[in-house]
Design a protein around this motif. Sequence first.
Motif, short mmCIF file in Angstrom:
data_model
loop_
_atom_site.label_atom_id
_atom_site.label_comp_id
_atom_site.label_asym_id
_atom_site.label_seq_id
_atom_site.Cartn_x
_atom_site.Cartn_y
_atom_site.Cartn_z
N GLN A 164 15.41 2.41 14.38
CA GLN A 164 14.57 3.16 15.45
C GLN A 164 13.90 4.42 14.96
O GLN A 164 12.69 4.90 15.42
CB GLN A 164 15.28 3.25 16.71
N ALA A 165 14.55 5.22 14.02
CA ALA A 165 14.22 6.49 13.60
C ALA A 165 13.00 6.41 12.31
O ALA A 165 12.23 7.12 12.15
CB ALA A 165 15.29 7.25 13.22
N GLU A 166 13.33 5.20 11.63
CA GLU A 166 12.47 5.28 10.29
C GLU A 166 11.40 4.23 10.73
O GLU A 166 11.52 3.14 11.57
CB GLU A 166 13.31 4.51 9.33
N ARG A 167 10.25 3.98 10.06
CA ARG A 167 9.02 3.35 10.22
C ARG A 167 9.18 2.32 9.05
O ARG A 167 8.48 2.44 7.93
CB ARG A 167 8.08 4.11 10.28
N ILE A 168 10.13 1.32 9.13
CA ILE A 168 10.25 0.14 7.98
C ILE A 168 9.31 -0.96 8.20
O ILE A 168 9.13 -1.41 9.13
CB ILE A 168 11.77 -0.12 8.16
N ASP A 169 8.73 -1.12 6.93
CA ASP A 169 7.74 -2.57 6.94
C ASP A 169 8.56 -3.53 6.49
O ASP A 169 8.10 -4.79 6.85
CB ASP A 169 6.47 -1.94 6.30
N GLU A 170 9.46 -3.48 5.46
CA GLU A 170 9.88 -4.60 4.52
C GLU A 170 11.44 -4.06 4.26
O GLU A 170 11.78 -3.06 4.13
CB GLU A 170 9.23 -4.72 3.14
N VAL A 171 12.20 -5.16 4.37
CA VAL A 171 13.86 -4.82 4.15
C VAL A 171 14.11 -5.95 3.11
O VAL A 171 13.96 -7.27 3.24
CB VAL A 171 14.16 -5.28 5.37
N TYR A 172 14.92 -5.56 1.99
CA TYR A 172 15.61 -6.31 1.14
C TYR A 172 17.09 -6.14 1.43
O TYR A 172 17.55 -5.21 1.17
CB TYR A 172 15.28 -5.96 -0.31
N LEU A 173 17.45 -7.21 2.02
CA LEU A 173 18.81 -7.33 2.34
C LEU A 173 20.00 -7.64 1.41
O LEU A 173 20.16 -8.80 1.32
CB LEU A 173 19.09 -7.92 3.79
N ALA A 174 20.21 -6.64 0.43
CA ALA A 174 20.88 -6.82 -0.76
C ALA A 174 22.52 -6.44 -0.56
O ALA A 174 23.19 -6.82 -1.45
CB ALA A 174 20.15 -6.38 -2.05
N ALA A 175 22.46 -5.96 0.55
CA ALA A 175 24.07 -5.43 0.78
C ALA A 175 24.98 -6.52 1.16
O ALA A 175 24.55 -7.39 2.06
CB ALA A 175 24.03 -4.29 2.00
N ALA A 176 26.07 -6.35 0.57
CA ALA A 176 27.25 -7.44 0.80
C ALA A 176 28.67 -7.10 0.32
O ALA A 176 28.57 -6.42 -0.44
CB ALA A 176 26.84 -9.00 0.33
N LYS A 177 29.45 -7.76 0.72
CA LYS A 177 30.89 -7.55 0.35
C LYS A 177 31.10 -8.82 -0.49
O LYS A 177 31.03 -9.95 -0.26
CB LYS A 177 32.02 -7.48 1.35
N THR A 195 0.76 -1.30 0.14
CA THR A 195 0.01 -0.13 0.18
C THR A 195 1.09 1.02 0.12
O THR A 195 2.25 1.20 0.25
CB THR A 195 -0.91 0.02 1.24
N GLN A 196 0.30 2.34 -0.40
CA GLN A 196 0.96 3.79 -0.08
C GLN A 196 1.64 4.00 1.19
O GLN A 196 2.81 4.64 1.22
CB GLN A 196 -0.01 4.88 -0.56
N GLN A 197 1.42 3.13 2.40
CA GLN A 197 1.78 3.58 3.60
C GLN A 197 2.89 2.59 3.91
O GLN A 197 3.78 2.83 4.73
CB GLN A 197 0.70 3.28 4.79
N ARG A 198 3.29 1.67 2.98
CA ARG A 198 4.41 0.59 3.27
C ARG A 198 5.66 1.28 3.06
O ARG A 198 5.79 1.94 1.87
CB ARG A 198 4.10 -0.48 2.42
N ARG A 199 6.53 1.28 4.06
CA ARG A 199 8.04 1.71 3.82
C ARG A 199 8.88 0.62 3.53
O ARG A 199 8.99 -0.29 4.24
CB ARG A 199 8.49 2.56 4.94
N ILE A 200 9.79 0.49 2.38
CA ILE A 200 10.46 -0.47 2.04
C ILE A 200 12.11 -0.10 2.02
O ILE A 200 12.44 1.03 1.34
CB ILE A 200 9.94 -1.04 0.79
N PHE A 201 12.81 -0.61 3.01
CA PHE A 201 14.15 -0.30 2.88
C PHE A 201 15.08 -1.32 2.19
O PHE A 201 15.01 -2.60 2.28
CB PHE A 201 14.57 -0.43 4.48
N ILE A 202 15.75 -0.91 0.83
CA ILE A 202 16.74 -1.64 0.30
C ILE A 202 18.25 -1.38 0.77
O ILE A 202 18.63 -0.44 0.59
CB ILE A 202 16.65 -1.19 -1.20
N ALA A 203 18.45 -2.33 1.66
CA ALA A 203 20.11 -2.13 2.02
C ALA A 203 21.27 -2.75 0.78
O ALA A 203 20.77 -3.71 0.29
CB ALA A 203 20.49 -3.12 3.02
#
Length: 329
Positions: free
Chosen positions: A55-68, A2-10
């Motif tokens: 703690q500061a952001e209101r994240i609903d979903e995370v894509y953990l794509a960060a890596a070395k 939905t428009q309210q969902r916040r998605i973090f792409i690491a």
Amino acid sequence: MTQQRRIFIAGHRGMVGSAILRQLLAQGVSPAQIVTRSHADMDLTEQAQVRAFFQAERIDEVYLAAAKVGGIHANSTYPAEFIYANLMLEANVVHQAFSAGVKKLLFLGSSCIYPRLAPQPMAEDALLTGPLEPTNEPYAVAKIAGIKLCESYNRQYGASHGIDYRSVMPTNLYGPGDNYHPQNSHVLPALIRRFHEAREAGAASVTIWGTGTPKREFLYVDDMAAASIHVMNLAPEVYHAHTRPMLSHINVGTGEDLSIGELAALVAREVGYQGRIECDSSKPDGPPRKLMDVQRLQNLGWRATTSLADGIHLAYLDFLQNHRTAAAS
């Protein structure tokens, strides 16, 4: 979504993270829903920074794509950096996401999690059944730990906190945003750069590492992004019908492979190089074969759509447009 969902792409500036960002936008997700941070803004290996972010952001979903990440040379040269960085960032992101109430997370692993001599094609249940490939064992151990992090948090907190952390294991990826470093890149981008430079210089031959006989599978990165979003969005009853608590990851690939020698010939043809292709058998081959069993993902309704020839063509265009100048320096 939905428009309210916040998605973090690491890792949104990396090859996979940037592809996930493109795919989300193409599928109609509003830019306002997507949260990103560069490495300069937040070091994922620093626990305090990751805690403050969640703690500061209101994240609903995370894509953990960060890596070395890196190829055989990089993994062999920097084993401590590969295991430390990947263990720290995935532990920080998973735990701080959970602590901040994030319900959905997708962890992106690697096919190197499987034993060096795993039966082919490699099914998900081959995990932890034999010794790993020595040249990238530290990276593989870190990625296995990431899978087990997600499984463990699900087992302990899934029912009580409603979390659903999933893992996908891609085969060898390539495409826009790839790394073309002469020593630290993976095989396909390394071949693109090497054949391009050989054609420009009029070189009579190009030497590739190893015997040319190992077989590998390759997946265009935008297909990987589409698969990641597909898996993230599966209803829990559908996803978990194809997994189990101690075997929750899903392979992502094409189900087709070819030898490194065949790959080199394909890249040379795309680049327009017409000289000889020679093999340096003194250099390591890595595992003899790495082909993913993708039946589980296909049963969940997803298949790759970009052929290897088309993908190499798109990757070479990206190299010419965005990386040729840097590669020449």
